[in-house]
Design a protein around this motif. Structure first.
Motif, short mmCIF file in Angstrom:
data_model
loop_
_atom_site.label_atom_id
_atom_site.label_comp_id
_atom_site.label_asym_id
_atom_site.label_seq_id
_atom_site.Cartn_x
_atom_site.Cartn_y
_atom_site.Cartn_z
N GLN A 149 -96.83 -4.12 20.07
CA GLN A 149 -96.45 -2.88 20.74
C GLN A 149 -95.27 -3.13 21.68
N GLU A 150 -95.34 -4.23 22.43
CA GLU A 150 -94.26 -4.57 23.36
C GLU A 150 -92.96 -4.82 22.59
N LYS A 151 -93.07 -5.46 21.41
CA LYS A 151 -91.90 -5.72 20.59
C LYS A 151 -91.30 -4.40 20.10
N ALA A 181 -87.64 -2.82 20.99
CA ALA A 181 -86.68 -2.43 19.95
C ALA A 181 -86.08 -1.06 20.23
N GLY A 182 -86.85 -0.20 20.90
CA GLY A 182 -86.36 1.14 21.20
C GLY A 182 -85.71 1.25 22.56
N ALA A 221 -84.87 -6.17 28.29
CA ALA A 221 -85.48 -6.71 29.52
C ALA A 221 -86.27 -5.64 30.27
N ASN A 222 -86.01 -4.37 30.00
CA ASN A 222 -86.72 -3.28 30.69
C ASN A 222 -87.97 -2.82 29.95
N ALA A 223 -88.32 -3.51 28.86
CA ALA A 223 -89.43 -3.07 28.01
C ALA A 223 -90.76 -3.00 28.75
N ALA A 224 -91.03 -3.97 29.60
CA ALA A 224 -92.33 -4.01 30.29
C ALA A 224 -92.51 -2.83 31.24
#
Length: 468
Positions: A369-371, A375-376, A381-384
């Motif tokens: 899910q984090e990946k 990707a979007g 680096a801001n994914a979390a």
């Protein structure tokens, strides 16, 4: 629409929050709007239209409206709980609005332009063949070549046939003009059918109306437990969307349809960390060896609860129970209270696995899910922090706080669009000054800073506890 009942009513808009389903514009407070409500069992979904955007449907609950005038339809089918029709001039205006054919929407133009580009590409390819140049089929295939060839197949079909193709491939919207249906079919034919959302796991992905499918978005899903629609912010470029093959241009066999449904169920189960086939063999074997008491006797349930907890937490395969041992046992104990009779150890185990999932599988699902979120995200680096606000938004919606849910969703979208990394040093500048980012205010910036500093947000933890 078997089992579904449609009703219509007209009213002045109570706020400026609703959007017109046709033109996608906000309906200002006090402006007349027509609501179409679909009742399906206990569910009821209402969509709104400006009076000028509303089109008289061809059928209502299975009855054709052919030959019916707009005035007759308004009188017979659009309820008036607020006495709007008492003003004869206003009634005449409403009828005139519905009768008037609205101009083509920007959405229609975007899809029409895309279809026109396929048509031009096909004509160019055919022209090359006629002039004796190497045929396009023998050249290195390009994306436009593929789509032009697909256009030559689907353009011959009627709308009903295109809708059938979309239904065969599961999950696709079947509404819209022929151009919209064509673009959906051509996209699937070339790229493969869209998989389930990798973020919320249950939502159906679809081509965005805003850019005619250059972006793929999740439409959210209906939460059966909460009896409400749960929204999702997942949006990625078309080329990054998860796909499945084959694409069915002809009706699949019953066996193939069943395989697609089973695969979708497995996708949802795996994406949420649940075991699609129930409890793993290792746990079943351990449960069968237990000295299991008679759970129909209330005095024996505590013993059964302790035994099941040991099976779920002591082996190589662990269930994702609450970390607090007391709370975990309370959750297991709750399964006995809802049972009408005695439960075997394997029956309880299957219920626990279904409810909480496998710890390792859920960790793997979270990593995927984090990946998918990264990707979007313009800046990975801001994914979390993006994921944190997406989760907060979902929890607000589930709690019935739509306003807070929408606000958090807007913050998530703003974070997703940033092309630089958010840090503790620059975060407060997102809420004010020359670097102010739309939809990020001081409160949101404070939460982002808290997350970057501590790895979580107090508000998020509060909502998680309430949801649990």
């Amino acid at each position: 629409m078997s089992g579904k009942i449609a009703t219509f009513h007209i009213e002045p808009s109570k706020s400026a929050r609703s959007k017109c389903k046709k033109c996608k514009e906000k309906i200002e407070k006090g402006v007349l709007r027509i609501g179409q409500s679909i009742q399906d069992g206990e569910k009821e979904l209402t969509s709104w239209h400006h009076t000028k955007c509303f089109n008289m449907p061809r059928t209502v609950n299975g009855t054709s409206t052919k030959g019916m005038t707009v005035a007759d339809f308004v009188e017979e089918h659009i309820a008036d709980p607020h006495g709007v029709y008492d003003d004869e001039d206003k009634l005449a205006e409403i009828i005139a609005d519905i009768e008037a054919k609205p101009p083509k929407s920007e959405k229609s133009n975007i899809f029409a332009d895309k279809v026109a580009s396929y048509k031009r590409a096909l004509a160019a390819m055919e022209n090359d063949d006629e002039e004796g140049k190497p045929s396009a089929a023998k050249k290195a295939k390009t994306d436009m070549d593929e789509k032009a060839r697909a256009f030559s197949v689907y353009n011959k079909m009627k709308n009903a046939e295109l809708q059938d193709v979309l239904r065969w491939n599961l999950g696709y919207a079947t509404t819209g003009t022929k151009d919209v249906l064509l673009v959906r079919c051509i996209d699937g034919h070339v790229n493969g059918r869209l998989a389930r959302c990798p973020v919320c796991s249950q939502g159906k992905l679809g081509l965005s109306d805003e850019d005619a499918g250059e972006t793929i978005k999740c439409g959210g899903y209906w939460d059966e437990d909460l009896n409400t629609k749960t929204k999702c912010t997942y949006a990625v470029p078309n080329s990054s969307a998860p796909r499945l093959k084959p694409w069915y241009a002809e009706e699949p066999s019953e066996e193939q349809k069943e395989e697609m449904k089973e695969f979708t169920e497995q996708q949802i189960a795996l994406a949420t960390g649940k075991s699609p086939k129930g409890a793993p063999p290792e746990l079943l074997e351990a449960a069968e060896k237990l000295d299991w008491p008679d759970t129909s006797d209330p005095s024996q349930r505590k013993k059964a609860c302790v035994l099941m907890y040991e099976v779920c937490t002591s082996g190589s395969v662990k269930i994702d129970l609450p970390e607090d041992q007391k709370k975990a046992k309370q959750k297991i104990f709750g399964l006995f209270s809802t049972a009408s009779g005695p439960l075997s150890a394997t029956e309880v185990l299957q219920s626990v696995v279904k409810e909480f999932g496998i710890a390792a599988a859920k960790a793997e699902a979270k990593a995927k899910q984090e990946k998918a979120i990264a990707a979007g995200c313009e800046c990975a680096a801001n994914a979390a922090v993006l994921q944190a606000f997406q989760e907060l938004s979902e929890l607000y919606f589930k709690a019935g706080n739509a306003n807070a849910g929408v606000s958090s969703k807007k913050v998530a979208a703003a974070i997703q669009a940033l092309d630089f990394e958010i840090t503790v040093d620059n975060v407060m500048g997102l809420s004010k000054g020359p670097n102010k980012v739309k939809n990020i205010g001081k409160s949101s910036a404070d939460k982002i800073k808290e997350f970057l500093s501590t790895g979580t947000m107090q508000k998020l933890e509060e909502k998680r506890m309430l949801a649990a």
